[in-house]
Design a protein around this motif. Structure first.
Motif, PDB file in Angstrom:
ATOM      1  N   LEU A  61       0.849  -0.986   0.124  1.00 38.81           N
ATOM      2  CA  LEU A  61       0.100  -0.044  -0.162  1.00 38.81           C
ATOM      3  C   LEU A  61       0.838   1.277  -0.255  1.00 38.81           C
ATOM      4  O   LEU A  61       0.529   2.296  -0.406  1.00 38.81           O
ATOM      5  CB  LEU A  61      -0.989   0.058   1.368  1.00 38.81           C
ATOM      6  CG  LEU A  61      -2.060  -0.996   1.057  1.00 38.81           C
ATOM      7  CD1 LEU A  61      -3.012  -0.624   2.088  1.00 38.81           C
ATOM      8  CD2 LEU A  61      -3.062  -0.760  -0.168  1.00 38.81           C
ATOM      9  N   ARG A  86       0.365   4.167  -2.492  1.00 38.03           N
ATOM     10  CA  ARG A  86       0.313   5.730  -1.786  1.00 38.03           C
ATOM     11  C   ARG A  86       1.247   6.473  -2.660  1.00 38.03           C
ATOM     12  O   ARG A  86       0.712   7.665  -3.103  1.00 38.03           O
ATOM     13  CB  ARG A  86       0.847   5.516  -0.425  1.00 38.03           C
ATOM     14  CG  ARG A  86       0.897   7.067   0.180  1.00 38.03           C
ATOM     15  CD  ARG A  86       2.054   7.017   1.315  1.00 38.03           C
ATOM     16  NE  ARG A  86       3.176   6.557   0.953  1.00 38.03           N
ATOM     17  CZ  ARG A  86       4.697   6.298   1.832  1.00 38.03           C
ATOM     18  NH1 ARG A  86       4.212   6.644   2.991  1.00 38.03           N
ATOM     19  NH2 ARG A  86       5.584   6.077   1.162  1.00 38.03           N
ATOM     20  N   ARG A 123      -8.966  -1.150 -10.619  1.00 36.07           N
ATOM     21  CA  ARG A 123      -8.937  -1.893  -9.523  1.00 36.07           C
ATOM     22  C   ARG A 123      -8.030  -1.294  -8.319  1.00 36.07           C
ATOM     23  O   ARG A 123      -8.151  -1.391  -7.095  1.00 36.07           O
ATOM     24  CB  ARG A 123      -8.987  -3.370  -9.454  1.00 36.07           C
ATOM     25  CG  ARG A 123      -7.759  -4.036  -9.092  1.00 36.07           C
ATOM     26  CD  ARG A 123      -7.858  -5.539  -9.298  1.00 36.07           C
ATOM     27  NE  ARG A 123      -8.901  -6.134 -10.210  1.00 36.07           N
ATOM     28  CZ  ARG A 123      -9.109  -7.178 -10.395  1.00 36.07           C
ATOM     29  NH1 ARG A 123      -8.500  -8.413  -9.592  1.00 36.07           N
ATOM     30  NH2 ARG A 123     -10.203  -7.806 -11.138  1.00 36.07           N
ATOM     31  N   ASP A 154      -9.307   1.994  -7.146  1.00 38.24           N
ATOM     32  CA  ASP A 154     -10.468   1.630  -6.189  1.00 38.24           C
ATOM     33  C   ASP A 154      -9.792   1.386  -4.721  1.00 38.24           C
ATOM     34  O   ASP A 154     -10.530   1.226  -3.858  1.00 38.24           O
ATOM     35  CB  ASP A 154     -11.244   0.417  -6.376  1.00 38.24           C
ATOM     36  CG  ASP A 154     -12.246   0.816  -7.519  1.00 38.24           C
ATOM     37  OD1 ASP A 154     -12.525   1.898  -7.794  1.00 38.24           O
ATOM     38  OD2 ASP A 154     -12.944  -0.148  -8.150  1.00 38.24           O
ATOM     39  N   LEU A 155      -8.400   1.643  -4.748  1.00 42.10           N
ATOM     40  CA  LEU A 155      -7.841   1.398  -3.116  1.00 42.10           C
ATOM     41  C   LEU A 155      -7.853   2.582  -2.726  1.00 42.10           C
ATOM     42  O   LEU A 155      -7.708   2.583  -1.232  1.00 42.10           O
ATOM     43  CB  LEU A 155      -6.450   0.867  -3.391  1.00 42.10           C
ATOM     44  CG  LEU A 155      -6.442  -0.713  -3.851  1.00 42.10           C
ATOM     45  CD1 LEU A 155      -4.764  -1.321  -4.065  1.00 42.10           C
ATOM     46  CD2 LEU A 155      -6.996  -1.712  -2.815  1.00 42.10           C
ATOM     47  N   PRO A 158     -10.040   4.729  -1.419  1.00 43.46           N
ATOM     48  CA  PRO A 158     -10.942   4.842  -0.189  1.00 43.46           C
ATOM     49  C   PRO A 158     -10.172   4.275   1.018  1.00 43.46           C
ATOM     50  O   PRO A 158     -10.302   4.507   2.254  1.00 43.46           O
ATOM     51  CB  PRO A 158     -12.432   4.170  -0.668  1.00 43.46           C
ATOM     52  CG  PRO A 158     -12.342   4.363  -1.872  1.00 43.46           C
ATOM     53  CD  PRO A 158     -10.982   4.357  -2.656  1.00 43.46           C
ATOM     54  N   ILE A 159      -9.764   2.952   0.976  1.00 45.45           N
ATOM     55  CA  ILE A 159      -9.154   2.370   1.914  1.00 45.45           C
ATOM     56  C   ILE A 159      -7.820   3.027   2.546  1.00 45.45           C
ATOM     57  O   ILE A 159      -7.782   3.374   3.618  1.00 45.45           O
ATOM     58  CB  ILE A 159      -8.517   0.801   1.351  1.00 45.45           C
ATOM     59  CG1 ILE A 159      -9.619   0.076   0.874  1.00 45.45           C
ATOM     60  CG2 ILE A 159      -7.852   0.242   2.616  1.00 45.45           C
ATOM     61  CD1 ILE A 159      -9.176  -1.292   0.224  1.00 45.45           C
ATOM     62  N   LEU A 160      -6.902   3.654   1.461  1.00 42.72           N
ATOM     63  CA  LEU A 160      -6.027   4.595   1.947  1.00 42.72           C
ATOM     64  C   LEU A 160      -6.436   5.819   2.865  1.00 42.72           C
ATOM     65  O   LEU A 160      -5.998   6.039   3.894  1.00 42.72           O
ATOM     66  CB  LEU A 160      -5.097   5.100   0.814  1.00 42.72           C
ATOM     67  CG  LEU A 160      -4.314   3.794  -0.015  1.00 42.72           C
ATOM     68  CD1 LEU A 160      -3.181   4.375  -1.115  1.00 42.72           C
ATOM     69  CD2 LEU A 160      -3.526   3.130   0.938  1.00 42.72           C
ATOM     70  N   GLN A 218      -9.108   5.914   4.420  1.00 43.15           N
ATOM     71  CA  GLN A 218      -9.637   5.513   5.742  1.00 43.15           C
ATOM     72  C   GLN A 218      -8.506   5.063   6.663  1.00 43.15           C
ATOM     73  O   GLN A 218      -8.644   5.626   7.978  1.00 43.15           O
ATOM     74  CB  GLN A 218     -10.750   4.281   5.602  1.00 43.15           C
ATOM     75  CG  GLN A 218     -11.497   4.120   6.766  1.00 43.15           C
ATOM     76  CD  GLN A 218     -12.482   5.295   6.725  1.00 43.15           C
ATOM     77  OE1 GLN A 218     -13.534   5.453   5.706  1.00 43.15           O
ATOM     78  NE2 GLN A 218     -12.626   5.975   7.770  1.00 43.15           N
ATOM     79  N   ILE A 219      -7.424   4.570   6.146  1.00 38.50           N
ATOM     80  CA  ILE A 219      -6.260   4.244   6.979  1.00 38.50           C
ATOM     81  C   ILE A 219      -5.646   5.589   7.458  1.00 38.50           C
ATOM     82  O   ILE A 219      -5.344   5.747   8.719  1.00 38.50           O
ATOM     83  CB  ILE A 219      -5.269   3.349   6.269  1.00 38.50           C
ATOM     84  CG1 ILE A 219      -5.864   2.137   6.035  1.00 38.50           C
ATOM     85  CG2 ILE A 219      -3.866   3.350   7.181  1.00 38.50           C
ATOM     86  CD1 ILE A 219      -4.989   1.188   4.881  1.00 38.50           C
ATOM     87  N   SER A 220      -5.457   6.533   6.664  1.00 33.72           N
ATOM     88  CA  SER A 220      -4.935   7.818   6.792  1.00 33.72           C
ATOM     89  C   SER A 220      -6.051   8.474   8.051  1.00 33.72           C
ATOM     90  O   SER A 220      -5.147   8.957   9.116  1.00 33.72           O
ATOM     91  CB  SER A 220      -5.051   8.675   5.593  1.00 33.72           C
ATOM     92  OG  SER A 220      -4.937  10.018   5.947  1.00 33.72           O
ATOM     93  N   TRP A 223      -7.679   7.047  10.284  1.00 36.04           N
ATOM     94  CA  TRP A 223      -7.538   6.276  11.711  1.00 36.04           C
ATOM     95  C   TRP A 223      -6.302   6.694  12.134  1.00 36.04           C
ATOM     96  O   TRP A 223      -6.071   7.018  13.515  1.00 36.04           O
ATOM     97  CB  TRP A 223      -7.585   4.729  11.388  1.00 36.04           C
ATOM     98  CG  TRP A 223      -7.293   3.921  12.639  1.00 36.04           C
ATOM     99  CD1 TRP A 223      -8.386   3.598  13.432  1.00 36.04           C
ATOM    100  CD2 TRP A 223      -6.147   3.463  13.424  1.00 36.04           C
ATOM    101  NE1 TRP A 223      -7.792   2.720  14.426  1.00 36.04           N
ATOM    102  CE2 TRP A 223      -6.504   2.826  14.440  1.00 36.04           C
ATOM    103  CE3 TRP A 223      -4.816   3.813  12.942  1.00 36.04           C
ATOM    104  CZ2 TRP A 223      -5.631   2.291  15.411  1.00 36.04           C
ATOM    105  CZ3 TRP A 223      -3.944   3.071  13.925  1.00 36.04           C
ATOM    106  CH2 TRP A 223      -4.270   2.186  14.889  1.00 36.04           C
TER     107      TRP A 223
END
Lengths: 141, 141
Positions: free
Chosen positions: A25, A29, A86, A89-90, A92-94, A96-98, A100
């Motif tokens: 990731l 990034r 695809r 599409d990652l 939104p995950i990044l 969200q991790i940011s 957190w």
DNA sequence: TCAAATTACTTGCAAAATGCAATCGATCTT
DNA sequence: AAGATCGATTGCATTTTGCAAGTAATTTGA
């Protein structure tokens, strides 16, 4: 790529099997937020990835359909990596991790800025950046 | 023990340093979605975690302030694990990973149901489940 | 009551992944 | 022609993982 030897069919698990490690990731990034496209650029990340690990992760991400690799038409030595749909599409995950980490970890304030700006801009910001990435990485290949 | 020996202060990186491996988020998943609280329950996950790895990950997650461990008052043999507030804040990340995998990976349809239901319920569903987890894990300890 | 089962782990060891430094052949620059 | 640059690869030591077995304390069942 038809080898379904996954530990389980659970959505969380399948994601982790693809990008659940300490480096994948970060490469994503660097492509999304730093505009990196070349091997040497990834190699120069703050976290200090080894060249063999980088080569391995790039190959895996290409295998997983998250990146594509193409020869740079201008420079025969240069390979250019692009995000696939695809891969994009990652984001939104990044994001969200940011979020957190900015709540719960001792982040570098300077490095936290882009995430903060994204949150301040509201829920459309992630989708807007995804659209920009699509133009850049899918528009031309 | 204020040893800040992180690879970098980047929010993405800091998250990965805490839960960026193939097992940690599966333990969190089992607590959040399967209601597991005991070592033996985690050990019985579909993915087949080894007992030594499980012990290591539980200890790390406790160290990171994501879980707490307490002796079961009724059973002296049993330890009971609870999510902390910062552990519960991982739910949006799990929801996002689930969404990505349901779009891009060959998920088991049965295991995909809870994620689909959550998405169908709208954006409030994640917050609602977080509130429920807070009542269960923080309400009493 | 006492042996068997259960609990949360630990231990030993082989295999795999990671990290580091040096190096490679091809190409590009000067 | 010489040196720098490119995307890697190689060799090797260290670390992490995976598997099977074992542990001590407690609880259960006959």
């Amino acid at each position: 790529m038809s080898n379904d030897s996954f530990r389980s069919g659970c959505p969380i698990n399948l994601g982790l099997e693809v990008f659940g490690d300490k480096w994948s990731l970060l490469i994503i990034r660097d492509m999304m937020f730093a505009g990196k496209r070349h091997y040497r650029e990834f190699l120069a990340s703050d976290e200090g990835i080894s060249s063999n690990i980088l080569a391995d992760r790039l190959a895996r991400l290409v295998d997983a359909g998250i990146l594509t690799r193409a020869d740079d038409p201008a420079h025969k030595l240069k390979a250019i990596y692009s995000l696939t749909a695809r891969g994009i599409d990652l984001l939104p995950i990044l994001a969200q991790i940011s979020r957190w980490s900015r709540s719960h970890m001792p982040v570098d304030p300077e490095l936290a800025r882009t995430g903060e700006a994204r949150d301040r801009a509201g829920p459309g910001a992630v989708e807007a950046q995804m659209a920009a990435l699509r133009r850049l990485h899918l528009g031309e290949g």
